[in-house]
Motif scaffolding. Structure first.
Motif, PDB file in Angstrom:
ATOM      1  N   LEU A   1       0.826  -1.199   0.000  1.00  0.00           N
ATOM      2  CA  LEU A   1       0.000   0.000   0.000  1.00  0.00           C
ATOM      3  C   LEU A   1       0.861   1.251   0.000  1.00  0.00           C
ATOM      4  N   LYS A   2       0.286   2.342  -0.494  1.00  0.00           N
ATOM      5  CA  LYS A   2       0.973   3.636  -0.444  1.00  0.00           C
ATOM      6  C   LYS A   2       0.883   4.244   0.943  1.00  0.00           C
ATOM      7  N   THR A   3      -0.275   4.066   1.602  1.00  0.00           N
ATOM      8  CA  THR A   3      -0.496   4.706   2.894  1.00  0.00           C
ATOM      9  C   THR A   3      -1.363   3.833   3.777  1.00  0.00           C
ATOM     10  N   VAL A   4      -1.486   4.226   5.043  1.00  0.00           N
ATOM     11  CA  VAL A   4      -2.296   3.489   6.015  1.00  0.00           C
ATOM     12  C   VAL A   4      -3.772   3.828   5.802  1.00  0.00           C
ATOM     13  N   ILE A   5      -4.631   2.842   5.986  1.00  0.00           N
ATOM     14  CA  ILE A   5      -6.076   3.096   5.913  1.00  0.00           C
ATOM     15  C   ILE A   5      -6.778   2.258   6.979  1.00  0.00           C
ATOM     16  N   THR A   6      -7.865   2.797   7.520  1.00  0.00           N
ATOM     17  CA  THR A   6      -8.575   2.163   8.628  1.00  0.00           C
ATOM     18  C   THR A   6     -10.068   2.063   8.324  1.00  0.00           C
ATOM     19  N   ALA A   7     -10.680   1.004   8.809  1.00  0.00           N
ATOM     20  CA  ALA A   7     -12.129   0.823   8.704  1.00  0.00           C
ATOM     21  C   ALA A   7     -12.602   0.102   9.957  1.00  0.00           C
ATOM     22  N   SER A   8     -13.895   0.086  10.166  1.00  0.00           N
ATOM     23  CA  SER A   8     -14.452  -0.653  11.302  1.00  0.00           C
ATOM     24  C   SER A   8     -15.695  -1.403  10.860  1.00  0.00           C
ATOM     25  N   GLY A   9     -16.011  -2.444  11.609  1.00  0.00           N
ATOM     26  CA  GLY A   9     -17.181  -3.246  11.286  1.00  0.00           C
ATOM     27  C   GLY A   9     -17.403  -4.290  12.358  1.00  0.00           C
ATOM     28  N   VAL A  10     -18.310  -5.209  12.067  1.00  0.00           N
ATOM     29  CA  VAL A  10     -18.711  -6.231  13.024  1.00  0.00           C
ATOM     30  C   VAL A  10     -18.156  -7.580  12.587  1.00  0.00           C
ATOM     31  N   GLY A  11     -17.742  -8.399  13.541  1.00  0.00           N
ATOM     32  CA  GLY A  11     -17.314  -9.753  13.240  1.00  0.00           C
ATOM     33  C   GLY A  11     -18.505 -10.648  12.956  1.00  0.00           C
ATOM     34  N   LEU A  12     -18.469 -11.391  11.861  1.00  0.00           N
ATOM     35  CA  LEU A  12     -19.587 -12.253  11.482  1.00  0.00           C
ATOM     36  C   LEU A  12     -19.897 -13.278  12.561  1.00  0.00           C
ATOM     37  N   HIS A  13     -18.866 -13.897  13.113  1.00  0.00           N
ATOM     38  CA  HIS A  13     -19.092 -14.982  14.066  1.00  0.00           C
ATOM     39  C   HIS A  13     -19.083 -14.508  15.517  1.00  0.00           C
ATOM     40  N   SER A  14     -18.201 -13.574  15.851  1.00  0.00           N
ATOM     41  CA  SER A  14     -18.101 -13.122  17.241  1.00  0.00           C
ATOM     42  C   SER A  14     -19.134 -12.056  17.591  1.00  0.00           C
ATOM     43  N   GLY A  15     -19.555 -11.278  16.597  1.00  0.00           N
ATOM     44  CA  GLY A  15     -20.428 -10.138  16.867  1.00  0.00           C
ATOM     45  C   GLY A  15     -19.688  -8.948  17.444  1.00  0.00           C
ATOM     46  N   ASP A  16     -18.356  -9.045  17.594  1.00  0.00           N
ATOM     47  CA  ASP A  16     -17.560  -7.955  18.160  1.00  0.00           C
ATOM     48  C   ASP A  16     -17.471  -6.785  17.188  1.00  0.00           C
ATOM     49  N   ARG A  17     -17.348  -5.583  17.758  1.00  0.00           N
ATOM     50  CA  ARG A  17     -17.030  -4.401  16.960  1.00  0.00           C
ATOM     51  C   ARG A  17     -15.517  -4.381  16.751  1.00  0.00           C
ATOM     52  N   ILE A  18     -15.088  -4.251  15.512  1.00  0.00           N
ATOM     53  CA  ILE A  18     -13.676  -4.432  15.174  1.00  0.00           C
ATOM     54  C   ILE A  18     -13.162  -3.223  14.406  1.00  0.00           C
ATOM     55  N   ARG A  19     -11.960  -2.778  14.782  1.00  0.00           N
ATOM     56  CA  ARG A  19     -11.252  -1.751  14.031  1.00  0.00           C
ATOM     57  C   ARG A  19     -10.146  -2.445  13.240  1.00  0.00           C
ATOM     58  N   LEU A  20     -10.143  -2.228  11.933  1.00  0.00           N
ATOM     59  CA  LEU A  20      -9.190  -2.855  11.021  1.00  0.00           C
ATOM     60  C   LEU A  20      -8.289  -1.774  10.435  1.00  0.00           C
ATOM     61  N   THR A  21      -6.981  -1.965  10.554  1.00  0.00           N
ATOM     62  CA  THR A  21      -6.018  -1.016   9.990  1.00  0.00           C
ATOM     63  C   THR A  21      -5.080  -1.765   9.060  1.00  0.00           C
ATOM     64  N   LEU A  22      -4.939  -1.273   7.834  1.00  0.00           N
ATOM     65  CA  LEU A  22      -4.068  -1.869   6.831  1.00  0.00           C
ATOM     66  C   LEU A  22      -2.861  -0.963   6.641  1.00  0.00           C
TER      67      LEU A  22
END
Length: 307
Positions: free
Chosen positions: A7-28
């Motif tokens: 990647l050229k730069t960092v990017i972040t998103a958030s969402g829900v885990g399909l199986h856990s139901g947890d709220r998750i922050r994803l950073t690439l």
């Protein structure tokens, strides 16, 4: 030349885990040459990194999950891995604040959008390493099977078999040769699916806790329950193909091969990779000094997608 990509730069998103139901922050995050795809659990007291590796896939119940020797888990990685494969990402760090990646809309399309938004860079002068299949390999279990054959490119063919009215109205076989067709157009938008009658059983086993009509195709005894219906007439088998592409990419390199299968799933896909790694005479690493000598399945991304 065909170079490694990150990647050229960092990017972040958030969402829900399909199986856990947890709220998750994803950073690439961008990663150095030859570092591969590395998942990092940032929610733990001591952040733990797991590199994508077929030998670490130790849970294949409805998803592909990496588990290290300390029992640290990184789950539901197949859709994100599929997006990495589709855009040819070789080196990246995936940071997660929970034990699985967010499900987003149930397909790989949101991850494609994130990667394109971050920008993709070629890591010159490091050449991309491909795995070329030299001999056929097959794994079977009853009437289920998966197979890799030598082929100068990358093509995939998959069939499914469900005795259900919805599936009888839908094509259950799909074949895509990526020399002629686009991953983004043909595969990325196909969503995961499940049956209403399985929901209670799944949740009793701690699975599917975050699933809903916004992130999965849900099927009752007769019909698809999603108001907008299917994105493709054969969306079910296209999603299985999306899964397979992601599962295969856990090996960390693009395959120059033809993949085919019938009623395959995460477990069989992983077994095929393990057989591959244990059969050194069946494959070789290759690089390409010129894109003209590479199979057309792997030609450069459009200039608008490479920064």
């Amino acid at each position: 030349m065909i170079y490694q990509r990150t990647l050229k730069t960092v990017i972040t998103a958030s969402g829900v885990g399909l199986h856990s139901g947890d709220r998750i922050r994803l950073t690439l995050r961008p990663a150095p040459v030859d570092s591969g795809i590395v998942f990092c659990r940032t929610d733990l007291p001591e952040p733990c990194a797991l590199k994508a590796d077929p030998t670490l896939v130790n849970d294949t119940r409805l998803s592909s999950t990496l588990v290290n020797s300390q029992g640290v888990r990184v789950g539901t990685i197949e859709h994100l891995m599929s997006a990495f494969a589709g855009l040819g990402i070789d080196n990246i760090v995936v940071e997660m604040t929970a034990q699985e990646t967010p499900i987003m809309d149930g397909s790989a399309a949101p991850f494609i959008f994130l990667l394109q938004s971050a920008g993709i860079v070629e890591q010159k002068p490091a050449l991309k390493k491909f795995i070329r299949i030299k001999k056929p390999l097959e794994v079977s279990e009853g009437d289920k099977w998966v197979r890799l054959d030598p082929y100068e490119g990358f093509k995939v063919k998959l069939s499914i078999e469900f005795n259900h009215p919805v599936f009888r109205r839908s094509p259950q076989t799909v074949e895509v040769d990526f020399a002629q067709r686009s991953y983004i157009d043909e595969i990325a938008r196909a969503r995961t699916f499940g049956f209403m009658h399985e929901v209670e059983t799944m949740r009793n086993h701690g699975l599917g806790l975050g699933g809903n009509l916004d992130n999965a195709i849900v099927i009752d005894d007769e019909y698809v329950l999603n108001q907008d219906g299917l994105r493709f007439p054969d969306e079910f088998v296209r999603h299985k193909l999306l899964d397979a592409i992601g599962d295969l990419y856990i090996i960390g390199h693009p395959l120059i091969a033809a993949f085919s299968g019938h009623k395959s799933g995460h477990a069989l896909n992983n077994q095929l990779l393990r057989v591959l790694l244990n059969t050194p005479e069946a494959w070789e690493f290759v690089t390409f000094q010129s894109s003209d000598t590479a199979p057309s399945s792997f030609h450069q991304l459009p200039e608008s997608m490479v920064v």
